[in-house]
Design a protein around this motif. Structure first.
Motif, PDB file in Angstrom:
ATOM      1  N   LEU A   5     -11.608  -6.683  -4.899  1.00  0.00           N
ATOM      2  CA  LEU A   5     -11.633  -7.902  -4.089  1.00  0.00           C
ATOM      3  C   LEU A   5     -12.262  -7.623  -2.731  1.00  0.00           C
ATOM      4  O   LEU A   5     -12.097  -6.530  -2.180  1.00  0.00           O
ATOM      5  N   PRO A   6     -12.968  -8.616  -2.172  1.00  0.00           N
ATOM      6  CA  PRO A   6     -13.420  -8.469  -0.785  1.00  0.00           C
ATOM      7  C   PRO A   6     -12.230  -8.206   0.120  1.00  0.00           C
ATOM      8  O   PRO A   6     -11.119  -8.680  -0.121  1.00  0.00           O
ATOM      9  N   TRP A   7     -12.460  -7.450   1.190  1.00  0.00           N
ATOM     10  CA  TRP A   7     -11.365  -7.065   2.075  1.00  0.00           C
ATOM     11  C   TRP A   7     -10.632  -8.274   2.637  1.00  0.00           C
ATOM     12  O   TRP A   7      -9.403  -8.251   2.806  1.00  0.00           O
ATOM     13  N   ALA A   8     -11.383  -9.344   2.943  1.00  0.00           N
ATOM     14  CA  ALA A   8     -10.747 -10.535   3.515  1.00  0.00           C
ATOM     15  C   ALA A   8      -9.753 -11.135   2.509  1.00  0.00           C
ATOM     16  O   ALA A   8      -8.636 -11.521   2.879  1.00  0.00           O
ATOM     17  N   CYS A  13      -3.955 -11.774   0.438  1.00  0.00           N
ATOM     18  CA  CYS A  13      -2.941 -11.496  -0.586  1.00  0.00           C
ATOM     19  C   CYS A  13      -1.864 -10.560  -0.035  1.00  0.00           C
ATOM     20  O   CYS A  13      -0.661 -10.768  -0.264  1.00  0.00           O
ATOM     21  N   PHE A  14      -2.293  -9.523   0.661  1.00  0.00           N
ATOM     22  CA  PHE A  14      -1.356  -8.548   1.237  1.00  0.00           C
ATOM     23  C   PHE A  14      -0.407  -9.239   2.217  1.00  0.00           C
ATOM     24  O   PHE A  14       0.809  -9.013   2.200  1.00  0.00           O
ATOM     25  N   THR A  15      -0.956 -10.112   3.060  1.00  0.00           N
ATOM     26  CA  THR A  15      -0.155 -10.788   4.075  1.00  0.00           C
ATOM     27  C   THR A  15       0.852 -11.744   3.454  1.00  0.00           C
ATOM     28  O   THR A  15       2.026 -11.780   3.848  1.00  0.00           O
ATOM     29  N   VAL A  16       0.414 -12.529   2.458  1.00  0.00           N
ATOM     30  CA  VAL A  16       1.326 -13.494   1.848  1.00  0.00           C
ATOM     31  C   VAL A  16       2.429 -12.779   1.063  1.00  0.00           C
ATOM     32  O   VAL A  16       3.581 -13.233   1.026  1.00  0.00           O
ATOM     33  N   LEU A  17       2.107 -11.626   0.475  1.00  0.00           N
ATOM     34  CA  LEU A  17       3.142 -10.845  -0.207  1.00  0.00           C
ATOM     35  C   LEU A  17       4.136 -10.261   0.792  1.00  0.00           C
ATOM     36  O   LEU A  17       5.339 -10.180   0.512  1.00  0.00           O
ATOM     37  N   PHE A  18       3.642  -9.861   1.940  1.00  0.00           N
ATOM     38  CA  PHE A  18       4.559  -9.373   2.979  1.00  0.00           C
ATOM     39  C   PHE A  18       5.583 -10.455   3.336  1.00  0.00           C
ATOM     40  O   PHE A  18       6.785 -10.187   3.398  1.00  0.00           O
ATOM     41  N   PHE A  19       5.113 -11.685   3.559  1.00  0.00           N
ATOM     42  CA  PHE A  19       6.040 -12.761   3.915  1.00  0.00           C
ATOM     43  C   PHE A  19       6.944 -13.132   2.739  1.00  0.00           C
ATOM     44  O   PHE A  19       8.116 -13.478   2.931  1.00  0.00           O
ATOM     45  N   GLY A  20       6.402 -13.043   1.501  1.00  0.00           N
ATOM     46  CA  GLY A  20       7.233 -13.297   0.331  1.00  0.00           C
ATOM     47  C   GLY A  20       8.379 -12.311   0.234  1.00  0.00           C
ATOM     48  O   GLY A  20       9.532 -12.690  -0.034  1.00  0.00           O
ATOM     49  N   TYR A  21       8.101 -11.045   0.484  1.00  0.00           N
ATOM     50  CA  TYR A  21       9.154 -10.031   0.395  1.00  0.00           C
ATOM     51  C   TYR A  21       9.996  -9.951   1.668  1.00  0.00           C
ATOM     52  O   TYR A  21      11.103  -9.414   1.638  1.00  0.00           O
ATOM     53  N   LEU A  22       9.509 -10.522   2.749  1.00  0.00           N
ATOM     54  CA  LEU A  22      10.363 -10.709   3.920  1.00  0.00           C
ATOM     55  C   LEU A  22      11.508 -11.662   3.560  1.00  0.00           C
ATOM     56  O   LEU A  22      12.680 -11.398   3.881  1.00  0.00           O
ATOM     57  N   VAL A  23      11.172 -12.755   2.875  1.00  0.00           N
ATOM     58  CA  VAL A  23      12.195 -13.704   2.420  1.00  0.00           C
ATOM     59  C   VAL A  23      13.111 -13.035   1.402  1.00  0.00           C
ATOM     60  O   VAL A  23      14.339 -13.173   1.456  1.00  0.00           O
TER      61      VAL A  23
END
Length: 249
Positions: A5-8, A13-23
């Protein structure tokens, strides 16, 4: 392939997973609820569910390893078999009917319940233990039909367990059992022979670990009232997601 995947896109994806696992780290469920809608823009939908199953299992294992002794096993010893039984019933329903209408009514009920819990002042609710039967079976049915049983268990545990940390680890332990079942099923079906799914999950492990560690840190420090208010907000989001996703289809 996801690891090209392009880095952007990868960063999103990385950021949204971080917030998902924060919850997940805060309330013991909700990672798929938060992350799946965004991940679907970048990752094949057929890969998201088994990937998140692996990551949820890893998150549950980390949490249980740290705090497992605080779980309410008196509740879990009844909830787990009821959950399994409900899952079998849900699978049978799924084979014989289209449960879209049921999902709409369920989503509406959950939204109303969450709004009631958030905005109507009332005495502290404490469910009698016999309520574990409808909640356990119902959560299992919903897990099989829609992959959405976590918030049902959370409603029950919130009415039985007053300590926020004990609630969190009990919910996480139950989700761990549920996720382990799904991982075993996916393994038997040969889905994990697709190395791309395993590699994708591995690449996102840092987001998962960071999220659950920070989520636990927040839960340990916020007041009980704020914790359960946040929990009801997550339940409201779950109901809205279930309602909207089935109405638009």
């Amino acid at each position: 392939m996801i690891y090209t995947l392009p880095w952007a896109d990868f960063f999103i994806c990385f950021t949204v997973l971080f917030f998902g696992y924060l919850v997940f780290g805060m309330v013991g469920f909700g990672s798929a609820l938060i992350s799946s809608p965004v991940l679907a823009f970048f990752i094949p939908v057929s890969h998201i569910v088994p990937m998140l199953a692996l990551m949820d299992l890893g998150a549950a294992v980390i949490n249980v390893t740290r705090d497992g002794r605080k779980a309410d096993f008196a509740e879990l010893k009844w909830m787990v078999p009821l959950m399994i039984g409900g899952s079998l019933i849900g699978a049978a329903i799924l084979l014989k009917t289209h449960p879209d209408l049921l999902a709409v009514f369920l989503g509406a009920f959950i939204v109303l319940y969450a709004l009631y819990s958030l905005f109507i002042k009332k005495a502290v609710r404490h469910y009698p233990q016999k309520y574990i039967i409808p909640f356990g079976i119902g959560g299992g049915i919903l897990s099989a039909l829609f992959g959405a049983g976590g918030f049902v268990y959370a409603i029950y545990f919130a009415g039985r367990i007053e300590d926020k940390n004990r609630f969190r680890i009990t919910q996480t332990t139950l989700i761990g059992f549920s996720t382990l079942t799904r991982v075993i099923i996916f393994l038997i079906m040969g889905i994990y022979w697709n190395s791309e799914i395993a590699i994708t999950a591995l690449l996102f492990v840092p987001a998962m670990v960071a999220g659950i560690v920070l989520g636990r840190h927040i839960t340990m420090r916020i007041p009980k009232e704020a914790f359960f208010r946040f929990l009801n907000m997550v339940i409201l989001l779950a109901g809205l997601t279930l309602l909207i996703s089935n109405l638009v289809h």
